[in-house]
Design an enzyme around this catalytic site. Sequence first.
Site, PDB file in Angstrom:
ATOM      1  N   PHE A  44      -1.651   7.266   2.014  1.00 51.27           N
ATOM      2  CA  PHE A  44      -1.328   8.514   2.725  1.00 51.27           C
ATOM      3  C   PHE A  44      -0.141   8.348   3.676  1.00 51.27           C
ATOM      4  O   PHE A  44       0.924   8.951   3.491  1.00 51.27           O
ATOM      5  CB  PHE A  44      -2.582   8.984   3.464  1.00 51.27           C
ATOM      6  CG  PHE A  44      -2.351  10.071   4.480  1.00 51.27           C
ATOM      7  CD1 PHE A  44      -1.518  11.146   4.212  1.00 51.27           C
ATOM      8  CD2 PHE A  44      -2.989  10.021   5.717  1.00 51.27           C
ATOM      9  CE1 PHE A  44      -1.307  12.150   5.155  1.00 51.27           C
ATOM     10  CE2 PHE A  44      -2.795  11.010   6.660  1.00 51.27           C
ATOM     11  CZ  PHE A  44      -1.946  12.066   6.381  1.00 51.27           C
ATOM     12  N   GLY A  74       0.840  -1.206   0.000  1.00 56.46           N
ATOM     13  CA  GLY A  74       0.000   0.000   0.000  1.00 56.46           C
ATOM     14  C   GLY A  74       0.865   1.241   0.000  1.00 56.46           C
ATOM     15  O   GLY A  74       0.502   2.276   0.568  1.00 56.46           O
ATOM     16  N   GLY A  75       2.017   1.137  -0.657  1.00 54.54           N
ATOM     17  CA  GLY A  75       3.044   2.183  -0.564  1.00 54.54           C
ATOM     18  C   GLY A  75       2.686   3.528  -1.136  1.00 54.54           C
ATOM     19  O   GLY A  75       3.425   4.494  -0.936  1.00 54.54           O
ATOM     20  N   ARG A  76       1.564   3.617  -1.840  1.00 56.21           N
ATOM     21  CA  ARG A  76       1.144   4.923  -2.368  1.00 56.21           C
ATOM     22  C   ARG A  76       0.001   5.512  -1.544  1.00 56.21           C
ATOM     23  O   ARG A  76      -0.608   6.504  -1.937  1.00 56.21           O
ATOM     24  CB  ARG A  76       0.705   4.772  -3.829  1.00 56.21           C
ATOM     25  CG  ARG A  76       1.834   4.346  -4.760  1.00 56.21           C
ATOM     26  CD  ARG A  76       2.995   5.312  -4.738  1.00 56.21           C
ATOM     27  NE  ARG A  76       2.650   6.552  -5.434  1.00 56.21           N
ATOM     28  CZ  ARG A  76       3.323   7.698  -5.273  1.00 56.21           C
ATOM     29  NH1 ARG A  76       4.325   7.768  -4.420  1.00 56.21           N
ATOM     30  NH2 ARG A  76       2.965   8.774  -5.948  1.00 56.21           N
ATOM     31  N   LYS A 115      -9.724  -5.828  10.529  1.00 58.47           N
ATOM     32  CA  LYS A 115      -8.385  -5.393  10.950  1.00 58.47           C
ATOM     33  C   LYS A 115      -7.964  -6.149  12.206  1.00 58.47           C
ATOM     34  O   LYS A 115      -6.791  -6.512  12.373  1.00 58.47           O
ATOM     35  CB  LYS A 115      -8.346  -3.891  11.210  1.00 58.47           C
ATOM     36  CG  LYS A 115      -8.349  -3.017   9.978  1.00 58.47           C
ATOM     37  CD  LYS A 115      -7.179  -3.288   9.055  1.00 58.47           C
ATOM     38  CE  LYS A 115      -5.941  -2.501   9.425  1.00 58.47           C
ATOM     39  NZ  LYS A 115      -4.863  -2.655   8.407  1.00 58.47           N
TER      40      LYS A 115
END
Length: 564
Positions: free
Chosen positions: A17, A13-15, A162
């Site tokens: 926030f 999820g490196g892009r 989660k």
Amino acid sequence: MASTQERWCVVTGGRGFAARHLVEMLIRYEIYSVRIADLGPDIKLETHEEKGNLGQALRLGRAQYVSMDLRDKSQVNKACEGAEVVFHMAAPDSSINNYKLHHSVNVLGTKNVIEACTKYNVKRLIYTSSPSVVFDGIHGIYNGEESMPYPSKHNDSYSETKAEGEALVIKANGVNGLLTCCIRPSSIFGPGDKLLVPSLVAAARAGKSKFIIGDGTNMYDFTYVENVAHAHVCAERALASDGSASKKAAGEAYFITNMEPIKFWEFMSLILVGLGYERPKIKIPATVMMPIAHMVERVYKILGPYGMKVPQLTPSRIRLLTCTRTFNSAKANDRLGYSPIVPLQEGLKRTIESYSDLRAELLPRKEGPSKAAVFLGNGLVADTLLWRDRRLTLTTMLGLVVFYFSFVLPGTTMITAISKVLICASIFLFVHGKLPDHLLGYTFEKIPESKFNFSEEMTRRTALSVASSWNSAVDNLKSISSGNDWMLFFKMALSLFIVSWIGSISLANFFVKVIPFTFVAFYIYDRYEDEVDRIVKTVFPIERLSNPDVLRLLNPFKPLDKHD
């Protein structure tokens, strides 16, 4: 220092926030080369990224991008192969209460990451969790500690899944030498956020930021995004340390905050005021908003497949806005060596400065009359109903009150009431006409006869208006008879329903209910036109429905032809 070309870390999820800030921090520290894994087929850099550390690292090979869907095991394996550390930050949008989506990413996707880590001998796995894993949506949390158990029922599907993902990561600690821990950052904010500040500004521009849901005293822990990135680095360094320190840090979850609790609505006010908008002041009890939120959620379940946007007003969100949620970061400080590197006020200052393009003074000003004024003819009626001439409005209201108590309340019929009004008006005009111009020092201004006469121009305009209305009605009927304009059909059906409803009520009810509602409704629409239009389009998105969509709504069991 070891060569960074030989030591890789992965940020899933490196892009996202917070992940972007972590990537930047990892590149600056030069401990690892960074593999950025995200859903997009390729990486699209913003201007400041292209010119900054990220752009340079990509050009030099110290960073690389990998397209990866967590639900695809082969793609996850490819991203994790050869890595020493994985920062698992990827997650779907928490505002969408979609259990199937959240389970597939937060649970099954996390299983894929764990299996890839154990398969390729990844040494450390840091999982980005959420404080909501211990929140039941009912009871507030004050200075919560990690010893709190998971609730039997979570506030929403995101929190539930989660928690499942977090439990899997903790259970995986020690498997094939893998060391794991979970980070629970509370309410992240900062530059680059595409949710919190833009949503606040949109609400302010729509006139909704004036309202406080609940009593406004609930406390919150917010965390500046750079502190969140710093906490991940602290966790990785603690797991990488030798001896008892890494064992003490591994297999645990940690609350991460700025360690500066603040009233939730005070925090929101500081952002709004900092950008030049009005501070929220009007309090609305949560008990009033909750039934509305349940209704909106049900409408979304029906109309979501036909293009309705995800509503902001949901029961789970109201619970989040009205409950106290503060957490103790002492454990993270003790075992990870974490403490905030950016204070809350400094974080707020940087955040506000980064959204200078959303400041209130840059809000485009509306020109021309409002839709309400145009609908009412932009004349005397508009001035009265929209409170533009307060003296005229108050005089009209006083006249209506007198009329109600004198003629309506006693139970007279419509014809009798109108006759009495005409008699009173005639007596008033007769007496007024007989009065001298001056009496006892007072001057009586006579009403000129022209006030009672229609001028030629007014007569012509009235005739044209009637003819235009007639022609418009005929055109509408022709359009409806063709069966193509569904929006017009619904508008006319709704209008006829309103007219029939008004015609069915008594004169007393008309004065008590319809007239006050008309004054209030037109006034609100005139002041909050954009907001009302947005709500109507969200709840009744008819204009966005194609003919096949409408047919499906009217008859959901009839299959459509292929050409539809």
